[in-house]
Scaffold this active site. Sequence first.
Site, short mmCIF file in Angstrom:
data_model
loop_
_atom_site.label_atom_id
_atom_site.label_comp_id
_atom_site.label_asym_id
_atom_site.label_seq_id
_atom_site.Cartn_x
_atom_site.Cartn_y
_atom_site.Cartn_z
N GLN A 136 9.42 2.73 8.72
CA GLN A 136 8.46 2.79 9.89
C GLN A 136 7.55 4.18 9.44
O GLN A 136 6.35 4.13 9.92
CB GLN A 136 9.10 3.18 11.09
CG GLN A 136 10.09 2.04 11.62
CD GLN A 136 9.32 0.98 11.78
OE1 GLN A 136 8.21 0.64 12.39
NE2 GLN A 136 9.74 -0.32 10.92
N HIS A 160 3.99 3.31 8.06
CA HIS A 160 2.87 2.64 8.60
C HIS A 160 1.71 3.45 8.69
O HIS A 160 0.57 2.98 8.52
CB HIS A 160 3.48 2.18 9.99
CG HIS A 160 4.10 1.14 10.37
ND1 HIS A 160 3.49 -0.15 10.09
CD2 HIS A 160 5.40 0.65 10.67
CE1 HIS A 160 4.43 -1.13 10.49
NE2 HIS A 160 5.33 -0.68 10.74
N GLU A 173 9.90 3.72 20.67
CA GLU A 173 9.20 2.52 20.38
C GLU A 173 10.48 1.63 19.89
O GLU A 173 10.85 0.57 20.38
CB GLU A 173 7.97 2.44 19.52
CG GLU A 173 7.48 1.20 19.30
CD GLU A 173 6.50 1.13 18.19
OE1 GLU A 173 5.68 0.08 18.09
OE2 GLU A 173 6.51 2.11 17.27
N HIS A 174 10.88 1.99 18.68
CA HIS A 174 12.01 1.21 18.28
C HIS A 174 13.37 2.30 18.29
O HIS A 174 13.25 3.42 17.87
CB HIS A 174 11.79 0.99 16.66
CG HIS A 174 10.56 0.10 16.33
ND1 HIS A 174 9.38 0.74 16.15
CD2 HIS A 174 10.18 -1.12 16.45
CE1 HIS A 174 8.41 -0.19 15.64
NE2 HIS A 174 9.03 -1.51 16.26
N ASP A 185 10.11 -6.51 13.16
CA ASP A 185 8.70 -6.33 12.80
C ASP A 185 8.10 -7.63 12.51
O ASP A 185 6.84 -7.98 12.68
CB ASP A 185 8.47 -5.43 11.73
CG ASP A 185 8.46 -3.93 11.86
OD1 ASP A 185 8.35 -3.69 13.07
OD2 ASP A 185 8.75 -3.07 11.24
N HIS A 224 -6.10 -5.00 63.05
CA HIS A 224 -5.07 -5.47 62.44
C HIS A 224 -4.19 -6.22 63.73
O HIS A 224 -3.73 -7.23 63.80
CB HIS A 224 -4.17 -4.73 61.58
CG HIS A 224 -4.64 -4.45 60.26
ND1 HIS A 224 -5.91 -3.92 59.93
CD2 HIS A 224 -4.18 -4.86 59.28
CE1 HIS A 224 -6.21 -3.79 58.69
NE2 HIS A 224 -5.17 -4.30 58.07
#
Length: 428
Positions: free
Chosen positions: A259, A262, A326-327, A360, A419
């Site tokens: 990761q 990236h 995220e992960h 992934d 109403h």
Amino acid sequence: MKTFRSSRLSAAHRRRLTVRNPVNDQAAERTARRICLDVKQRGNAAVSDFSTRFDGVSPQIRRIPDSALNKASRRMKPEFMQALRNAAATITRFHEQQNSSQRPVRTMPGVTCWRTITAIPRVGLYVPAGSAPLPSTVLMLGIPALLAGCNSIALFTPPSSNGLANPFVLAAAAVAGIREIYPVGGAQAIAAMAYGTESVPRVDKIFGPGNRFVNLAKQIVAADPEGCAIDMPAGPSELLVIADADANPAYVAADLLSQAEHDPDARVALVTTSELLARRALAEIASQLKDLPRKTIVRRSLAAGFVLIVRSLSEAMRFSNEYAPEHLSIQTARPEALARHVRNAGSVFLGASAPVAAGDYASGTNHTLPTGGRARAYSGLTVGSFQKSVSFQSLTRAGLGRLAGTIKSLAAAEGLEAHRRSITVREH
């Protein structure tokens, strides 16, 4: 990666560990805003100017012909095409289960309510292709969009030197069944999708990851009444690994590195009950890093990462839920037991045989996930992300009579006399 011990951290310092370092780049925001405004005003001419400036290519702002997709697919190695088909199959199997019918509900006698699920008519998919092409993202975005029933799907990706798109991305689009593709990248692609140009019909919602300019542009068009919706605020990739003394340090290191490669802004962290495992994992990181092609990127990412040594796995899980990664990789002796306590995470990987790279690419789940702690409130991409619901209600006269008192009382409390009268006029 810096090492911390939870026993020596104040509550404030522990909280700071959960806060990602935001990219506060006002110059980038001004640039993204200028690009969006210019494309909104000048259309294709602005898109072409910015593509020339930032990508070094002035592509034709029109759909890439089907022949280019077919040619790209023929150029690919058979094993790559088979890998695409295998990944597409698992992603389809997982996502096709997310479509469900909505049955009418009788909330009381004479009152029936229901929802219908409809696809967002036209969506735009952004697939980066900068330092590394991302054909997997084509599958992750395109397959759920098709399963959702979107009538019109436009894919935007940065141009190659020949003015077309990256051939790996085109081959993936062919496998996914996406045919409307434009060789435009960056913030100008986001603006073209949101506002439309002479040759690009505007979309209703934009999906997909990108660099800081792309993500800033997404937020800008989402805030513009003349713009369009977006999937979620996105940021650099993240991974939090929870490991105990039984974890394999080589596996832990490999996942963290996967990761970190990236992006320099990617955030990786290890939370462990074992100081020995922490030392071994750090040694493995140093060893495995030596021959990685993207080592410069990885080193910058690791410099912002951390190791946190905790007293128990329950403490590790509490920290993870605060961090909302995220992960999340759980590499412990009994990962399933710990997984029952996960509350905030984009996607979770259980055990030594579940590397994050599986998600992934090809396990079947989606890799478009919330980052920056947004997993506290956001989910990863689903078929439902490409759909919307419309609610209906049908009332008989008797059913309205049963609700009349309730409605009149609430309307009176809110001071909304019209109403209340819309009920009383029906009681005579």
